[in-house]
Design a protein around this motif. Sequence first.
Motif, PDB file in Angstrom:
ATOM      1  N   SER A  62       0.209  -1.207   0.401  1.00 19.23           N
ATOM      2  CA  SER A  62       0.352   0.360  -0.331  1.00 19.23           C
ATOM      3  C   SER A  62       0.504   1.440  -0.128  1.00 19.23           C
ATOM      4  N   MET A  63       1.588   1.239   0.552  1.00 23.48           N
ATOM      5  CA  MET A  63       3.080   2.350   1.055  1.00 23.48           C
ATOM      6  C   MET A  63       3.457   2.836  -0.878  1.00 23.48           C
ATOM      7  N   ALA A  64       3.651   1.609  -1.338  1.00 24.44           N
ATOM      8  CA  ALA A  64       4.531   1.543  -2.337  1.00 24.44           C
ATOM      9  C   ALA A  64       3.722   2.571  -3.171  1.00 24.44           C
ATOM     10  N   SER A  65       2.194   1.515  -3.007  1.00 22.82           N
ATOM     11  CA  SER A  65       1.662   2.212  -4.369  1.00 22.82           C
ATOM     12  C   SER A  65       1.053   3.397  -4.211  1.00 22.82           C
ATOM     13  N   TYR A  66       0.907   4.312  -2.750  1.00 19.99           N
ATOM     14  CA  TYR A  66       0.412   5.030  -2.721  1.00 19.99           C
ATOM     15  C   TYR A  66       2.131   6.349  -3.268  1.00 19.99           C
ATOM     16  N   PHE A  67       3.304   5.819  -2.836  1.00 19.51           N
ATOM     17  CA  PHE A  67       4.639   6.573  -3.183  1.00 19.51           C
ATOM     18  C   PHE A  67       4.185   7.720  -4.186  1.00 19.51           C
ATOM     19  N   PRO A  68       4.950   8.970  -4.405  1.00 17.73           N
ATOM     20  CA  PRO A  68       4.492  10.422  -5.612  1.00 17.73           C
ATOM     21  C   PRO A  68       4.814   9.333  -6.480  1.00 17.73           C
ATOM     22  N   ASP A  69       4.241   9.791  -7.816  1.00 14.33           N
ATOM     23  CA  ASP A  69       4.711   9.110  -9.062  1.00 14.33           C
ATOM     24  C   ASP A  69       6.217   9.620  -9.556  1.00 14.33           C
ATOM     25  N   LYS A  70       6.561  11.226  -9.036  1.00 12.70           N
ATOM     26  CA  LYS A  70       7.601  12.119  -9.063  1.00 12.70           C
ATOM     27  C   LYS A  70       8.119  12.043  -8.067  1.00 12.70           C
ATOM     28  N   PHE A  99      15.675 -10.508   4.253  1.00 10.30           N
ATOM     29  CA  PHE A  99      15.242  -9.730   3.880  1.00 10.30           C
ATOM     30  C   PHE A  99      16.601  -8.418   3.221  1.00 10.30           C
ATOM     31  N   LEU A 100      17.039  -8.106   4.476  1.00  9.62           N
ATOM     32  CA  LEU A 100      17.839  -7.686   4.116  1.00  9.62           C
ATOM     33  C   LEU A 100      19.781  -7.945   3.541  1.00  9.62           C
ATOM     34  N   ASP A 101      19.631  -9.109   2.989  1.00  9.06           N
ATOM     35  CA  ASP A 101      20.428 -10.604   2.158  1.00  9.06           C
ATOM     36  C   ASP A 101      19.747  -9.862   0.034  1.00  9.06           C
ATOM     37  N   ASP A 102      18.496  -9.921   0.879  1.00  8.84           N
ATOM     38  CA  ASP A 102      17.830  -9.587  -0.575  1.00  8.84           C
ATOM     39  C   ASP A 102      18.050  -8.154  -1.275  1.00  8.84           C
ATOM     40  N   ILE A 103      17.547  -6.791   0.268  1.00 10.56           N
ATOM     41  CA  ILE A 103      17.853  -6.053  -0.643  1.00 10.56           C
ATOM     42  C   ILE A 103      19.340  -5.392  -0.634  1.00 10.56           C
ATOM     43  N   GLN A 104      20.276  -5.821  -0.515  1.00 12.34           N
ATOM     44  CA  GLN A 104      21.544  -5.671  -0.814  1.00 12.34           C
ATOM     45  C   GLN A 104      22.109  -6.029  -1.738  1.00 12.34           C
ATOM     46  N   LYS A 105      21.387  -7.311  -2.318  1.00 19.50           N
ATOM     47  CA  LYS A 105      21.606  -7.385  -3.765  1.00 19.50           C
ATOM     48  C   LYS A 105      21.008  -7.047  -4.233  1.00 19.50           C
ATOM     49  N   ASN A 106      19.607  -6.653  -4.694  1.00 14.61           N
ATOM     50  CA  ASN A 106      18.525  -5.777  -5.087  1.00 14.61           C
ATOM     51  C   ASN A 106      18.191  -4.339  -4.175  1.00 14.61           C
ATOM     52  N   PRO A 107      19.022  -3.315  -4.065  1.00 15.58           N
ATOM     53  CA  PRO A 107      18.061  -2.367  -3.743  1.00 15.58           C
ATOM     54  C   PRO A 107      16.896  -1.259  -4.108  1.00 15.58           C
ATOM     55  N   PRO A 108      16.165  -0.958  -2.882  1.00 14.58           N
ATOM     56  CA  PRO A 108      15.242  -0.146  -3.653  1.00 14.58           C
ATOM     57  C   PRO A 108      15.609   0.507  -4.723  1.00 14.58           C
ATOM     58  N   LYS A 109      14.467   0.655  -5.387  1.00 10.02           N
ATOM     59  CA  LYS A 109      14.152   1.459  -6.777  1.00 10.02           C
ATOM     60  C   LYS A 109      13.299   2.495  -6.118  1.00 10.02           C
ATOM     61  N   THR A 110      13.225   3.190  -5.850  1.00  7.03           N
ATOM     62  CA  THR A 110      12.348   4.700  -5.607  1.00  7.03           C
ATOM     63  C   THR A 110      12.271   5.987  -6.613  1.00  7.03           C
ATOM     64  N   LYS A 111      12.970   5.420  -7.314  1.00  2.11           N
ATOM     65  CA  LYS A 111      12.719   6.584  -9.147  1.00  2.11           C
ATOM     66  C   LYS A 111      11.216   7.372  -8.609  1.00  2.11           C
ATOM     67  N   SER A 112      10.869   6.336  -8.860  1.00  2.00           N
ATOM     68  CA  SER A 112       9.196   6.812  -9.240  1.00  2.00           C
ATOM     69  C   SER A 112       7.880   5.548  -8.195  1.00  2.00           C
ATOM     70  N   ARG A 113       6.617   5.495  -8.129  1.00  2.00           N
ATOM     71  CA  ARG A 113       5.591   4.634  -7.766  1.00  2.00           C
ATOM     72  C   ARG A 113       5.347   3.639  -8.325  1.00  2.00           C
ATOM     73  N   ASP A 114       5.832   3.885  -9.931  1.00  2.52           N
ATOM     74  CA  ASP A 114       6.155   2.698 -10.828  1.00  2.52           C
ATOM     75  C   ASP A 114       6.982   1.592 -10.399  1.00  2.52           C
ATOM     76  N   GLU A 115       8.038   2.951 -10.464  1.00  2.45           N
ATOM     77  CA  GLU A 115       9.782   1.310 -10.236  1.00  2.45           C
ATOM     78  C   GLU A 115       9.449   1.237  -8.541  1.00  2.45           C
ATOM     79  N   LEU A 116       9.136   1.508  -7.525  1.00  2.00           N
ATOM     80  CA  LEU A 116       8.869   1.274  -6.395  1.00  2.00           C
ATOM     81  C   LEU A 116       8.224  -0.590  -6.152  1.00  2.00           C
ATOM     82  N   ALA A 117       6.786   0.119  -6.296  1.00  2.00           N
ATOM     83  CA  ALA A 117       5.926  -0.830  -6.649  1.00  2.00           C
ATOM     84  C   ALA A 117       6.525  -2.065  -6.693  1.00  2.00           C
TER      85      ALA A 117
END
Length: 155
Positions: A62-70, A99-117
């Motif tokens: 839900s948080m990711a889907s409401y993250f700003p588009d830009k 989860f820590l191991d996974d996000i170290q290999k695949n860091p959060p993508k936060t440039k847009s709502r769609d990318e984060l979701a």
Amino acid sequence: MPPHHEEEEDKPCRACSDFKTWAKLQNKGSKTAPTKPPPPQSKECPLDKEELGKSTWGFLHSMASYFPDKPTKLQSENMSRFFNIFAQFYPCEPCSLDFLDDIQKNPPKTKSRDELAKWLCERHNTVNVKLGKPLFDCSKIHERWRDGWKDGSCD
């Protein structure tokens, strides 16, 4: 990485187990037979691993889907920090470490709502594979967590 406490290692962790496993662990040292879970009560009880996971994924998606588009640069940086901090303090230690191991290999993508979701959906599907659960179609992430299904079933 979350702090690891030797003295807590042998204690049953409700957030790391489903109710039946947790109940068995509670009775491990006693001579009495494991009991069945009590009938549902109106009382709220601590979440077990499945309840915690379902609630957490619901919140995160839900948080990711409401993250700003830009998002601003600061919003993007803060969201990345959030996921790294969140992973350190998640109550189920094996889940946290995984989860820590996974996000170290695949860091959060936060440039847009769609990318984060999409990134979060992929992280969730990584867990689904490990648990033998079906994969979620990441193209439907906003339908599921923000807009509602196209068939109108959420209206």
